[in-house]
Design a protein around this motif. Sequence first.
Motif, PDB file in Angstrom:
ATOM      1  N   PHE A  47       0.833  -1.196   0.000  1.00  0.00           N
ATOM      2  CA  PHE A  47       0.000   0.000   0.000  1.00  0.00           C
ATOM      3  C   PHE A  47       0.873   1.254   0.000  1.00  0.00           C
ATOM      4  CE2 PHE A  47      -3.842  -2.272   1.409  1.00  0.00           C
ATOM      5  CZ  PHE A  47      -3.302  -3.384   2.021  1.00  0.00           C
TER       6      PHE A  47
ATOM      7  N   PHE B 238       3.646   7.135   2.998  1.00  0.00           N
ATOM      8  CA  PHE B 238       4.144   5.929   3.640  1.00  0.00           C
ATOM      9  C   PHE B 238       3.852   4.712   2.769  1.00  0.00           C
ATOM     10  CE2 PHE B 238       5.449   7.441   7.738  1.00  0.00           C
ATOM     11  CZ  PHE B 238       4.681   8.582   7.951  1.00  0.00           C
TER      12      PHE B 238
ATOM     13  N   ARG C  20       1.497  -5.787   4.061  1.00  0.00           N
ATOM     14  CA  ARG C  20       0.645  -6.643   4.875  1.00  0.00           C
ATOM     15  C   ARG C  20       0.672  -8.047   4.316  1.00  0.00           C
ATOM     16  NH1 ARG C  20      -5.403  -6.517   4.286  1.00  0.00           N
ATOM     17  NH2 ARG C  20      -5.175  -8.720   3.852  1.00  0.00           N
TER      18      ARG C  20
ATOM     19  N   LEU D 100      -0.377  -3.739   9.418  1.00  0.00           N
ATOM     20  CA  LEU D 100       0.431  -3.067   8.418  1.00  0.00           C
ATOM     21  C   LEU D 100       1.815  -2.785   8.998  1.00  0.00           C
ATOM     22  CD1 LEU D 100      -2.177  -0.497   7.082  1.00  0.00           C
ATOM     23  CD2 LEU D 100      -1.255  -2.451   5.835  1.00  0.00           C
TER      24      LEU D 100
ATOM     25  N   PHE E 191       4.892  -0.385   8.281  1.00  0.00           N
ATOM     26  CA  PHE E 191       5.131   0.847   7.549  1.00  0.00           C
ATOM     27  C   PHE E 191       6.616   1.147   7.391  1.00  0.00           C
ATOM     28  CE2 PHE E 191       1.001   2.914   7.130  1.00  0.00           C
ATOM     29  CZ  PHE E 191       0.235   2.247   8.068  1.00  0.00           C
ATOM     30  N   GLY E 192       6.934   1.875   6.311  1.00  0.00           N
ATOM     31  CA  GLY E 192       8.262   2.453   6.170  1.00  0.00           C
ATOM     32  C   GLY E 192       8.349   3.743   6.965  1.00  0.00           C
ATOM     33  N   GLN E 193       9.509   4.396   6.866  1.00  0.00           N
ATOM     34  CA  GLN E 193       9.733   5.610   7.636  1.00  0.00           C
ATOM     35  C   GLN E 193       9.049   6.835   7.046  1.00  0.00           C
ATOM     36  OE1 GLN E 193      10.785   4.483  10.481  1.00  0.00           O
ATOM     37  NE2 GLN E 193      12.776   5.432  10.649  1.00  0.00           N
TER      38      GLN E 193
ATOM     39  N   TYR F  92      -2.404   2.151  16.491  1.00  0.00           N
ATOM     40  CA  TYR F  92      -1.017   2.340  16.072  1.00  0.00           C
ATOM     41  C   TYR F  92      -0.430   3.521  16.849  1.00  0.00           C
ATOM     42  CZ  TYR F  92      -1.778  -0.587  11.878  1.00  0.00           C
ATOM     43  OH  TYR F  92      -2.044  -1.616  11.006  1.00  0.00           O
TER      44      TYR F  92
ATOM     45  N   GLN G 104       8.596   8.946  12.232  1.00  0.00           N
ATOM     46  CA  GLN G 104       8.569   7.514  11.949  1.00  0.00           C
ATOM     47  C   GLN G 104       7.226   7.098  11.378  1.00  0.00           C
ATOM     48  OE1 GLN G 104       9.736   5.172  15.362  1.00  0.00           O
ATOM     49  NE2 GLN G 104      11.391   6.572  15.926  1.00  0.00           N
ATOM     50  N   GLY G 105       7.198   5.904  10.822  1.00  0.00           N
ATOM     51  CA  GLY G 105       5.932   5.344  10.378  1.00  0.00           C
ATOM     52  C   GLY G 105       5.171   4.763  11.561  1.00  0.00           C
ATOM     53  N   PRO G 106       3.873   4.593  11.429  1.00  0.00           N
ATOM     54  CA  PRO G 106       3.077   4.013  12.518  1.00  0.00           C
ATOM     55  C   PRO G 106       3.520   2.592  12.853  1.00  0.00           C
ATOM     56  CG  PRO G 106       1.668   5.078  10.889  1.00  0.00           C
ATOM     57  CD  PRO G 106       3.036   4.995  10.284  1.00  0.00           C
TER      58      PRO G 106
ATOM     59  N   GLN H 240      -7.473  -0.991   5.556  1.00  0.00           N
ATOM     60  CA  GLN H 240      -7.607  -0.324   6.836  1.00  0.00           C
ATOM     61  C   GLN H 240      -7.859   1.160   6.617  1.00  0.00           C
ATOM     62  OE1 GLN H 240      -4.474  -1.241   9.657  1.00  0.00           O
ATOM     63  NE2 GLN H 240      -4.337  -3.338   8.916  1.00  0.00           N
TER      64      GLN H 240
END
Lengths: 116, 117
Positions: free
Chosen positions: A35, A91, A95, A104, A106-108, B35, B41-43, B106
Amino acid sequence: AQTVTQSQPEMSVQEAETVTLSCTYDTSESNYYLFWYKQPPSRQMILVIRQEAYKQQNATENRFSVNFQKAAKSFSLKISDSQLGDTAMYFCAFRASYQGAQKLVFGQGTRLTINP
Amino acid sequence: EAGVAQSPRYKIIEKRQSVAFWCNPISGHATLYWYQQILGQGPKLLIQFQNNGVVDDSQLPKDRFSAERLKGVDSTLKIQPAKLEDSAVYLCASSFLRTSGKNKTQYFGPGTRLLVL
């Protein structure tokens, strides 16, 4: 464990230009979903586009398209004819698709700025 | 269709105090996620509910964080006592049940920004 890497912390382009955001991931799974989410300053995370790993055809949603390279574990997002409203954090997320796996990863994130 | 609702939007507390966040998912979504997103940063998933049961809480700091989802709809996330490193945005998301055959995407709420001083 799966990991997602976005190597571009920030990007900036002029309005109407095309921009590509990079994402690589690491997994031993064969079936999964990828995603791209957009998070504007309001902080609402919005789904931009989704790709199912078993589909060879790259997903497209209006001005947004992806380049999914499964063997290389690469999943880049291309935004065509960029608009000021595209300014946001983007982002990449992974998944897995096996039973029970719904979280999920996630990247940074990449901060994208569209300049007028 | 109404989206995921969260409250409050902002909260400032001092360390060692307690705080609670509330989330109301999209109607019909059996799965609910919390989350934590630290600045820059990402979640990161804290906890996942399916109806009112916990599916994954492996990354929830259980010595100070707790969450519940009574009646399988609304959910509350609590931190007690808060630490400085808990300063973050707490995002709630929801999706259809995995086996429902429906879209598993989601959908996220606007988040609660917590600042611990």
